[in-house]
Scaffold this active site. Structure first.
Site, short mmCIF file in Angstrom:
data_model
loop_
_atom_site.label_atom_id
_atom_site.label_comp_id
_atom_site.label_asym_id
_atom_site.label_seq_id
_atom_site.Cartn_x
_atom_site.Cartn_y
_atom_site.Cartn_z
N LEU A 91 0.79 -1.34 -0.14
CA LEU A 91 -0.08 -0.02 0.00
C LEU A 91 0.73 1.24 -0.12
CD1 LEU A 91 -2.98 0.68 0.10
CD2 LEU A 91 -2.79 0.72 2.58
N HIS A 105 8.96 39.04 7.73
CA HIS A 105 10.47 39.10 7.25
C HIS A 105 11.21 38.57 8.54
CE1 HIS A 105 14.17 41.42 6.18
NE2 HIS A 105 14.24 42.04 7.58
#
Length: 459
Positions: A42, A436
């Site tokens: 899977l 920032h």
């Protein structure tokens, strides 16, 4: 269970990769009875031999580069070497943990996993090793395999990405055949691990599906890293003799290497699975569908790498969810291929969404572009990376393409895909505040400049 036993479900899914398991989980959430047929593990290619293990290798490569280059940051580090057994243990540990999580999710969703090789018998029946599983709807999600070129046999020192993921040593010299996503990612890993690397690409530039400006930056960065790129030259053959592979090119040159990595793309896994006999139309091995992912056979859908288009795990994943909702009658909005984000995890990273400049000119006629150089971005300077954010918009219209290159720029694709997906104008993005100091500011600055309000940019 006896071979004659009939198992009946609302949905039978053939293939348990990103597309198949996403479809299974979503269909189960919507109250449908689901059987998922998988012959291996899977999670499919992405989890076991694709995205996850390759990105683990790329992270190990980044750690190696950090150790090697510590002095430029005033940190005295040296790289003693690469322990491939340790690298593989780390990589396999990541895969194993995710695989266990996936099995747990399948149980939680009550998805019936049918182990074995499945084959489409008719539009509502899948045969798995003699056992017949029927569904009101069938979803084909059989994925892709690594291609090679005619006459180029895989074996020994000639390998694809699947064998390269199991290497127990770092080869001294590597030739990578193919300069697309897989090729440049492995070239990047091998170089960081200390190999001498040559990339051979028949097309005129590396990552030819990307915007041309991105290719130029990548080629320049690869030259700086001493990765040789031979573009616009065709491969003509390879021979193995003992410990050496000799690669010959159309221009008459030959290259000796310890390993030839064949990375010429991936083909659809559809051969011999009964698709055409069941009425599913194929085109060069790919399953053709309409925009709602229906095949030519009634009640049969297809998702992922077998459907022509971008071969990306997250595309298959989204298509799987779409098909589950379609079968449940929710009428989901169709997936727009150009809004699917794309990231190539080489160093420097490439991230893009939407149309390239050339594609935008074809579709929209007149376009405007802007390139914001990462030299003006504080965080990029801290990381010591170079590159840019390039925006493409239709004349006075929305942004239709964002193309980024530089260390860690893949992390910026989230906002970029919202901008393109929501058809935002540069003027819509310009007032948004970008934190920032982050590389995310570069995306904000590019939109400010395109909106006619450049701060740190030069027109």
């Amino acid at each position: 269970m006896p071979a004659t036993a009939e198992d009946s479900y609302d949905v039978v899914i053939l293939g348990g990769g990103s597309g198949g398991y996403a479809c299974a989980f979503r269909a189960a959430e919507l109250g449908l009875r689901v059987a998922l047929v998988e012959k291996a593990k899977l999670g499919g290619t992405c989890l076991h031999v694709g995205c996850i293990p390759t990105k683990a290798l790329l992270h190990a490569a980044e750690v190696a580069d950090s150790a090697r280059e510590g002095a430029q940051f005033g940190v005295r580090t040296t790289l003693e070497g690469i322990d491939m057994a340790g690298v593989n243990a780390y990589k396999d540990g990541v895969v194993s943990r995710l695989h266990k999580g996936l099995i747990g999710l399948a149980k939680a969703h009550k998805v019936v996993i049918v182990e074995g090789s499945g084959r489409l018998v008719d539009r509502s029946t899948v045969e798995v090793d003699g056992r017949r599983v029927t569904g009101t709807h069938v979803v084909l999600a059989t994925g892709s395999y690594p291609r090679t070129l005619p006459g180029l046999e895989i074996g020994g020192r000639i390998m694809t990405s699947e064998q390269a993921l199991q290497l127990d040593h770092v080869p001294d010299r590597v030739v990578v055949l193919g300069g697309g996503v897989i090729g440049v990612e492995f070239a990047s890993v091998f170089r960081s691990f200390g190999s001498e690397v040559t990339v051979v690409e028949a097309l005129p530039r590396l990552v030819a599906a990307e915007d041309e400006a991105v290719s130029k930056v990548l080629e320049r960065a690869f030259r700086k890293r001493k990765i040789t790129a031979k573009t616009g030259v065709k491969f003509t053959g390879a021979t193995q003799d003992g410990d050496v592979v000799t690669v010959t090119l159309e221009d008459g040159t030959s290259i000796e290497a310890d390993l030839l990595l064949v990375a010429v793309g991936r083909g659809p896994v559809t051969d011999g699975l009964g698709y055409e006999e069941a009425g599913v139309t194929l085109d060069r091995g790919f399953v053709t569908t309409d925009d709602r992912l229906r095949t030519s056979a009634e009640g049969v859908y297809a998702v992922g790498d077998i459907v022509p288009g971008l071969q990306l795990a997250h595309r298959g994943f989204q298509q799987g969810i779409f098909v589950a909702e379609e079968i449940a009658g929710l009428k989901p909005a169709t997936i727009v291929e150009s809004t699917i984000p794309r990231v190539t995890y080489c160093d420097p990273e490439i991230a893009s969404v939407g149309l390239t400049e050339a594609q935008a000119r074809e579709v929209h006629g007149e376009v405007e572009t802007y390139e914001y150089n990462l030299g003006g971005n504080g965080k990029s300077q801290i990381l010591q990376t170079q590159g840019f954010v390039k925006l493409v918009r239709s004349k006075d219209g929305p942004v239709v393409g964002v193309h980024m290159v530089g260390a860690r720029m893949g992390e910026q694709i989230g906002e970029a895909q919202l901008i393109v997906g929501w058809e935002a104008h540069a003027e819509d993005v310009a007032p948004l505040i970008h934190a920032h100091p982050t590389q995310n500011e570069a995306l904000g600055e590019a939109h400010l400049a395109l909106a006619g309000k450049p701060l740190h940019a030069h027109n």
